[in-house]
Design a protein around this motif. Structure first.
Motif, mmCIF file in Angstrom:
data_model
loop_
_atom_site.group_PDB
_atom_site.id
_atom_site.type_symbol
_atom_site.label_atom_id
_atom_site.label_comp_id
_atom_site.label_asym_id
_atom_site.label_seq_id
_atom_site.Cartn_x
_atom_site.Cartn_y
_atom_site.Cartn_z
ATOM 1 N N GLN A 71 0.800 -1.218 0.000
ATOM 2 C CA GLN A 71 0.000 0.000 0.000
ATOM 3 C C GLN A 71 0.838 1.275 0.000
ATOM 4 O OE1 GLN A 71 -2.835 -0.264 3.171
ATOM 5 N NE2 GLN A 71 -4.034 -1.856 2.169
ATOM 6 N N TYR A 74 1.581 5.166 -4.662
ATOM 7 C CA TYR A 74 0.604 6.250 -4.698
ATOM 8 C C TYR A 74 0.828 7.140 -5.919
ATOM 9 C CZ TYR A 74 4.553 8.841 -2.677
ATOM 10 O OH TYR A 74 5.789 9.402 -2.450
ATOM 11 N N GLU A 105 -3.624 6.974 -2.957
ATOM 12 C CA GLU A 105 -3.031 5.648 -2.777
ATOM 13 C C GLU A 105 -3.455 4.678 -3.866
ATOM 14 O OE1 GLU A 105 -3.462 4.043 1.106
ATOM 15 O OE2 GLU A 105 -2.625 5.811 2.105
ATOM 16 N N PRO A 107 -3.223 0.737 -3.995
ATOM 17 C CA PRO A 107 -2.857 -0.500 -3.302
ATOM 18 C C PRO A 107 -2.330 -1.597 -4.227
ATOM 19 C CG PRO A 107 -4.966 0.328 -2.521
ATOM 20 C CD PRO A 107 -4.619 1.130 -3.723
ATOM 21 N N ASP A 108 -2.778 -1.619 -5.491
ATOM 22 C CA ASP A 108 -2.354 -2.663 -6.423
ATOM 23 C C ASP A 108 -1.922 -1.988 -7.729
ATOM 24 O OD1 ASP A 108 -1.984 -4.790 -8.110
ATOM 25 O OD2 ASP A 108 -3.903 -5.754 -7.690
ATOM 26 N N TYR A 115 -7.873 2.452 -9.356
ATOM 27 C CA TYR A 115 -7.669 3.424 -8.273
ATOM 28 C C TYR A 115 -7.445 4.840 -8.792
ATOM 29 C CZ TYR A 115 -6.902 -0.993 -5.919
ATOM 30 O OH TYR A 115 -7.054 -2.268 -5.444
#
Length: 224
Positions: A71, A74, A105, A107-108, A115
């Motif tokens: 995580q 970003y 952020e 995360p993946d 995201y």
């Protein structure tokens, strides 16, 4: 007697209103040009009215994917204002101001599009008070301001918002507007503390003043 009594009431009311306004002073705000990158601010007592493409000022907005583990990855978004000119005496004036927005952020990183898309970017900007980055606040707004005037070095300065506390500061989004072509206008009213180093003790940070006024950004979504 009735007129005398009324005058007393008016005087008391005026006095109470004056006390109330002094107890809760409102920070100054300044207008900025419509739908453009702009800053109309006081920087530690020095006034700057900056508009993209005006009086030698350039402005831009950049974003990049910062890779980490898990995580820690970003999207980093930064707004830049810069100006370079050579004076009649052949001396350089070099101004570089940048405002770093809160990180978004990811995360993946194998699914960046989930995201980071136009809707998630738009949702990143909500009207109201915003966090300023600091020792205990790792994700928030921050500024770095550098101004070098070789012709008159007393006009030069270098300040930032992260070398001290921001208790009582204001960084507020007062307008969010979609401009089309996947671009978003965001206008801030700010009243935050600025820190710098003392020339007498170069390793010691000191409160330098405040950044007060209005900042306007245009953030563009472009796929990574």
């Amino acid at each position: 007697m009735k007129t005398y009594y009324s005058l007393i009431v008016v005087l008391i009311t005026t006095f109470l209103e004056a006390c109330s306004s002094n107890d809760n002073p409102q920070p100054k705000t300044y207008p900025v040009a419509t739908n453009t990158l702009a800053m109309n601010v006081d920087i530690a007592g020095k006034s700057f009215n900056i508009q993209q493409g005006s009086n030698g000022w350039n402005a831009s907005s950049a974003r990049s994917l910062m890779l980490g583990t898990g995580q820690n990855s970003y999207i980093s978004q930064t707004l830049y204002f810069s100006k370079q000119l050579v004076t009649t005496n052949g001396q350089l004036v070099d101004a570089n101001y940048f405002i770093k927005l809160p990180n978004l952020e990811v995360p993946d990183t194998s699914k960046v599009g989930i995201y980071y898309n136009y809707q998630t970017l738009l949702a990143h900007f909500k009207k109201g008070q915003q966090l300023l980055r600091g020792k205990n606040i790792p994700n928030g707004y921050m500024v770095h301001l550098s101004y070098i005037d070789q012709e008159n070095m007393q006009n030069s300065f270098g300040y930032n918002s992260i070398d001290g506390d921001q208790e009582g500061s204001k960084w507020e989004i007062v307008e969010v507007k979609e401009l089309g072509n996947n671009s978003i206008l965001v206008r801030y009213e700010v009243d935050c503390k600025l820190y710098g180093y003392s020339p007498d003790t170069p390793t010691k940070v000191k409160l330098a003043g405040k950044l007060v006024g209005t900042i306007q950004t245009i953030v563009y979504y472009r796929p990574l």
